[in-house]
Scaffold this active site. Structure first.
Site, PDB file in Angstrom:
ATOM      1  N   ARG A  68       0.840  -1.198   0.000  1.00 35.39           N
ATOM      2  CA  ARG A  68       0.000   0.000   0.000  1.00 35.39           C
ATOM      3  C   ARG A  68       0.874   1.246   0.000  1.00 35.39           C
ATOM      4  O   ARG A  68       1.799   1.388   0.790  1.00 35.39           O
ATOM      5  CB  ARG A  68      -0.903   0.008   1.245  1.00 35.39           C
ATOM      6  N   ARG A 126      -5.571   1.433  -4.385  1.00 30.05           N
ATOM      7  CA  ARG A 126      -4.718   0.883  -3.338  1.00 30.05           C
ATOM      8  C   ARG A 126      -4.801  -0.639  -3.347  1.00 30.05           C
ATOM      9  O   ARG A 126      -5.865  -1.215  -3.661  1.00 30.05           O
ATOM     10  CB  ARG A 126      -5.072   1.450  -1.967  1.00 30.05           C
ATOM     11  N   ASP A 174      -6.811  -1.667   1.785  1.00 27.27           N
ATOM     12  CA  ASP A 174      -7.292  -0.592   2.654  1.00 27.27           C
ATOM     13  C   ASP A 174      -7.987  -1.236   3.840  1.00 27.27           C
ATOM     14  O   ASP A 174      -8.912  -2.043   3.665  1.00 27.27           O
ATOM     15  CB  ASP A 174      -8.267   0.305   1.880  1.00 27.27           C
ATOM     16  N   ASP A 220      -9.812  -0.281   7.561  1.00 28.82           N
ATOM     17  CA  ASP A 220     -10.339   0.809   8.389  1.00 28.82           C
ATOM     18  C   ASP A 220     -11.049   0.252   9.609  1.00 28.82           C
ATOM     19  O   ASP A 220     -11.780  -0.754   9.518  1.00 28.82           O
ATOM     20  CB  ASP A 220     -11.327   1.670   7.595  1.00 28.82           C
TER      21      ASP A 220
END
Length: 270
Positions: A201, A210, A213, A215
């Protein structure tokens, strides 16, 4: 939550900043509050349904006598982690570690460190739109499973979604997972960033392509607002690619700010 208490367990061990403390040793006193659900044990009268405080006392004694720490803080932190990782049904532990013979050159009864540590539930969103997308998502799940402070409990199916924000890029593959973790939010974020970096990344363009990812969407019912970390995720209620897979594994999880369930947020977005 129910609690079992081990009160004032005496252990002779070798912890301290001064070399003579590590050589000569001294007395330490441990109090452990073990947070667990005792309902099944209370109804069945079976030790296997509870926490064996005798065995746990021996584990505490063995750990403190076979390790050496300079600081009470380090001894308490490591002891709490060991207990949480090795004791089934233990959700949280409160530790008080006392040092009655602390060499401070002044009259005192004891010096003590008290901490509480436990398992937390985090909800993580996964996404990729470069290369072998499914491989990157599956490797992220494996990397979290391999971390001793994390337990992956549920993983959604992966779905293809249109890009969000910057739309002139490849479609994404998205998913969500439920994670039990001993890590506080910022340490968990560091682990997620490390896994992203291992997947190649590069943070070049905001909302850009990307390889991976990751989160934090929810962390227990925590509400946290910092410059580089907001929990719950600030845009999660507007993102179908987060809500759809999250709904698959946690439809009734409530947003701690609005009180709305994931199902309700998804219905409103639709």
């Amino acid at each position: 939550m129910d609690k079992i208490t081990i009160q004032n367990l005496e252990v002779f061990a070798h912890h301290g900043v001064f070399p003579e403390e590590n050589v000569l040793g001294q007395k330490f006193i441990v109090t452990a509050a073990l947070y667990t659900d005792t309902r099944t044990a209370g109804k069945t009268d079976e030790l296997a349904s509870s926490i064996d405080y005798g065995e746990l006392s021996r584990q505490i004694e063995h750990f403190l006598t076979t390790h050496t720490f300079k600081l009470l803080e380090s001894a308490a932190e490591s002891l709490a982690e060991m207990l949480l990782l090795q004791t089934p049904r233990l959700n949280k532990v409160g530790l008080k570690l006392q040092k009655p013979w602390a060499p401070v050159g002044l009259p005192l009864e004891t010096v003590a460190v008290e901490i509480e540590r436990g398992w937390h539930t985090a909800y993580i969103a996964l996404g990729s739109n470069m290369g072998d997308k499914e491989h990157f998502l599956k490797q992220a799940v494996k990397a979290l499973q391999a971390d001793p402070s994390c337990k992956v409990e549920k993983v959604s199916s992966f779905l293809v979604t249109k890009p969000y924000g910057v739309t002139d890029q490849e479609d994404f593959l998205n998913g969500c997972l439920i994670l039990r973790t001993l890590l506080p939010p910022r340490e968990l974020l560091c682990v997620l960033h490390r896994i992203e970096q291992e997947a190649g990344r590069k943070r070049v363009t905001h909302w850009g392509p990307r390889t991976l990812d990751l989160d934090i969407i929810f962390y227990d019912d925590l509400i946290l607002e910092e410059d580089d970390l907001c929990i719950p995720h600030v845009d999660m209620h507007r993102r179908e690619f987060v809500l759809k897979p999250l709904h698959e594994i946690a439809p009734y999880k409530r947003h701690p700010c609005t009180g709305k369930t994931v199902r309700e947020m998804l219905e409103e977005l639709s």
